[in-house]
Write a protein that holds these residues in place. Structure first.
Motif, short mmCIF file in Angstrom:
data_model
loop_
_atom_site.label_atom_id
_atom_site.label_comp_id
_atom_site.label_asym_id
_atom_site.label_seq_id
_atom_site.Cartn_x
_atom_site.Cartn_y
_atom_site.Cartn_z
N HIS A 89 -3.70 -10.07 7.45
CA HIS A 89 -3.12 -8.82 7.94
C HIS A 89 -2.19 -8.16 6.92
CE1 HIS A 89 -4.83 -9.76 11.80
NE2 HIS A 89 -4.20 -10.91 11.82
N LEU A 90 -1.70 -8.92 5.95
CA LEU A 90 -0.84 -8.34 4.92
C LEU A 90 -1.73 -7.91 3.75
CD1 LEU A 90 2.14 -10.86 4.89
CD2 LEU A 90 2.07 -8.59 5.93
N THR A 91 -1.77 -6.64 3.48
CA THR A 91 -2.66 -6.12 2.44
C THR A 91 -2.16 -4.76 1.98
OG1 THR A 91 -4.95 -5.53 1.94
CG2 THR A 91 -4.17 -5.05 4.16
N ILE A 92 -2.48 -4.41 0.74
CA ILE A 92 -2.17 -3.08 0.23
C ILE A 92 -3.49 -2.45 -0.20
CG2 ILE A 92 -0.92 -1.73 -1.49
CD1 ILE A 92 1.12 -3.94 -1.65
N GLU A 93 -3.88 -1.41 0.49
CA GLU A 93 -5.18 -0.79 0.24
C GLU A 93 -5.03 0.41 -0.67
OE1 GLU A 93 -6.93 -0.08 4.07
OE2 GLU A 93 -7.69 -2.13 4.19
N ARG A 94 -4.82 0.11 -1.94
CA ARG A 94 -4.77 1.14 -2.98
C ARG A 94 -5.00 0.45 -4.31
NH1 ARG A 94 1.46 3.03 -3.94
NH2 ARG A 94 0.43 4.03 -5.70
N SER A 95 -5.23 1.25 -5.32
CA SER A 95 -5.47 0.69 -6.66
C SER A 95 -4.15 0.45 -7.38
CB SER A 95 -6.34 1.63 -7.48
OG SER A 95 -6.38 1.20 -8.82
N PRO A 96 -3.95 -0.76 -7.94
CA PRO A 96 -2.73 -1.03 -8.70
C PRO A 96 -2.87 -0.76 -10.19
CG PRO A 96 -3.93 -3.07 -8.38
CD PRO A 96 -4.76 -1.97 -7.73
N ILE A 97 -4.06 -0.39 -10.65
CA ILE A 97 -4.36 -0.45 -12.07
C ILE A 97 -3.53 0.52 -12.91
CG2 ILE A 97 -6.28 1.20 -12.10
CD1 ILE A 97 -7.70 -0.82 -13.99
N SER A 98 -3.21 1.69 -12.38
CA SER A 98 -2.50 2.68 -13.17
C SER A 98 -1.00 2.72 -12.87
CB SER A 98 -3.09 4.08 -12.93
OG SER A 98 -2.98 4.43 -11.57
N GLU A 103 6.65 1.16 -10.23
CA GLU A 103 5.83 1.66 -9.12
C GLU A 103 5.23 0.51 -8.32
OE1 GLU A 103 4.31 5.93 -11.00
OE2 GLU A 103 3.25 4.06 -11.49
N LEU A 104 4.86 -0.58 -9.00
CA LEU A 104 4.36 -1.76 -8.30
C LEU A 104 5.43 -2.33 -7.39
CD1 LEU A 104 2.38 -3.62 -11.11
CD2 LEU A 104 1.43 -2.78 -8.96
N THR A 105 6.65 -2.43 -7.90
CA THR A 105 7.77 -2.95 -7.09
C THR A 105 7.99 -2.09 -5.86
OG1 THR A 105 8.85 -3.86 -9.06
CG2 THR A 105 10.22 -3.51 -7.12
N THR A 106 7.95 -0.78 -6.04
CA THR A 106 8.12 0.14 -4.91
C THR A 106 7.00 -0.02 -3.88
OG1 THR A 106 9.25 1.76 -6.33
CG2 THR A 106 8.31 2.58 -4.26
N ALA A 107 5.77 -0.20 -4.36
CA ALA A 107 4.62 -0.35 -3.46
C ALA A 107 4.70 -1.65 -2.67
CB ALA A 107 3.32 -0.30 -4.26
N LEU A 108 5.32 -2.69 -3.26
CA LEU A 108 5.39 -3.99 -2.61
C LEU A 108 6.51 -4.10 -1.58
CD1 LEU A 108 4.79 -6.29 -5.71
CD2 LEU A 108 3.26 -6.03 -3.75
N LYS A 109 7.52 -3.27 -1.68
CA LYS A 109 8.69 -3.41 -0.80
C LYS A 109 8.34 -3.33 0.69
CE LYS A 109 12.47 -2.19 -3.90
NZ LYS A 109 13.53 -1.20 -4.24
N PRO A 110 7.55 -2.34 1.13
CA PRO A 110 7.20 -2.31 2.57
C PRO A 110 6.46 -3.57 3.01
CG PRO A 110 6.67 -0.23 1.51
CD PRO A 110 6.99 -1.19 0.41
N LEU A 111 5.61 -4.10 2.13
CA LEU A 111 4.87 -5.31 2.45
C LEU A 111 5.81 -6.50 2.59
CD1 LEU A 111 1.87 -6.37 2.72
CD2 LEU A 111 2.15 -7.16 0.37
N GLN A 112 6.79 -6.61 1.70
CA GLN A 112 7.76 -7.70 1.76
C GLN A 112 8.58 -7.63 3.04
OE1 GLN A 112 9.62 -6.79 -1.99
NE2 GLN A 112 8.52 -8.42 -3.07
N THR A 113 8.98 -6.41 3.40
CA THR A 113 9.74 -6.22 4.64
C THR A 113 8.92 -6.63 5.85
OG1 THR A 113 10.98 -4.38 3.65
CG2 THR A 113 10.97 -4.53 6.06
N LYS A 114 7.65 -6.22 5.87
CA LYS A 114 6.77 -6.57 6.98
C LYS A 114 6.56 -8.08 7.05
CE LYS A 114 2.10 -5.73 8.80
NZ LYS A 114 0.81 -5.04 8.56
N TRP A 115 6.34 -8.71 5.88
CA TRP A 115 6.13 -10.16 5.84
C TRP A 115 7.35 -10.90 6.35
CZ3 TRP A 115 8.65 -13.97 2.95
CH2 TRP A 115 8.06 -15.23 3.00
#
Length: 205
Positions: A89-98, A103-115
């Protein structure tokens, strides 16, 4: 890539390269007279090698794996993964490549909070259930005996206990819990689910 696909496929040499664009990253396969079905097989073979490699790594680390990829890549990869550590259930559905590191840290924060919220909810439920089943122990000597016997499933620690020098008895208990494949969970005081500062949920009485 070469391990998954070799240097040739039926119909001629296989060429490949990665793309980045408005829809994120993807891999193209260009074979001489290669059918679409063969390209799909190549794509799956490549993902299978990736899945096998990740399975070996996560088996050693025994940590949860969160998939950070485009939805179409996730849907192809997940059936091949066969990985008990892959979060469902924990997933990020977007491309990390660019993305940059920031920006990666910012994208991960909501996931960390949810986890963290989900983990805390699960621990609260397990603590309440264990309390009703009389599987809670918190006295230092009882904790030590349970740890030495491999009875402890989860050791709960209030983070306030670790602000100074950690007592030797607590370090010993943590070592024994981990030795018997138990879990050690440390929570901030505001989120700590138990009544005592160090508490264990036992596997059995």
């Amino acid at each position: 890539m070469q391990k998954a696909l070799g240097t040739e496929v039926s119909g001629g040499d296989l060429n490949f390269h990665a793309h980045t664009g408005g829809h994120g990253e993807h891999v193209s396969y260009h074979g001489h007279n290669t059918a679409d079905a063969e390209k799909e097989i190549d794509h799956r073979n490549y993902y299978q090698v990736v899945a096998d490699y990740i399975r070996e790594i996560t088996a050693k680390r025994q940590r949860a794996l969160v998939l950070f990829a485009l939805p179409e890549n996730q849907s192809l990869f997940r059936p091949l993964a066969k990985n008990i550590y892959l979060a469902e259930h924990l997933t990020i559905e977007r491309s990390p490549i660019s993305l940059t590191n920031s920006e990666l840290t910012t994208a991960l924060k909501p996931l960390q909070t949810k986890w963290q919220a989900e983990l805390l909810s699960i621990v609260h439920e397990r603590y309440d259930l264990a309390t009703n089943q009389k599987l809670i122990v918190s006295e230092p000597e009882a904790l030590r005996n349970a740890a030495l016997a491999g009875q402890i499933d989860t050791l709960l620690i209030d983070q306030a206990q670790l602000t100074g020098t950690t007592p030797d008895w607590l370090l010993e208990i943590c070592d024994q819990v981990l030795r018997y494949q138990g879990r050690v969970r440390i929570f901030p005081t505001a989120d700590y689910p138990a009544a005592e500062a160090v508490t264990a949920i036992k596997r059995y009485r």
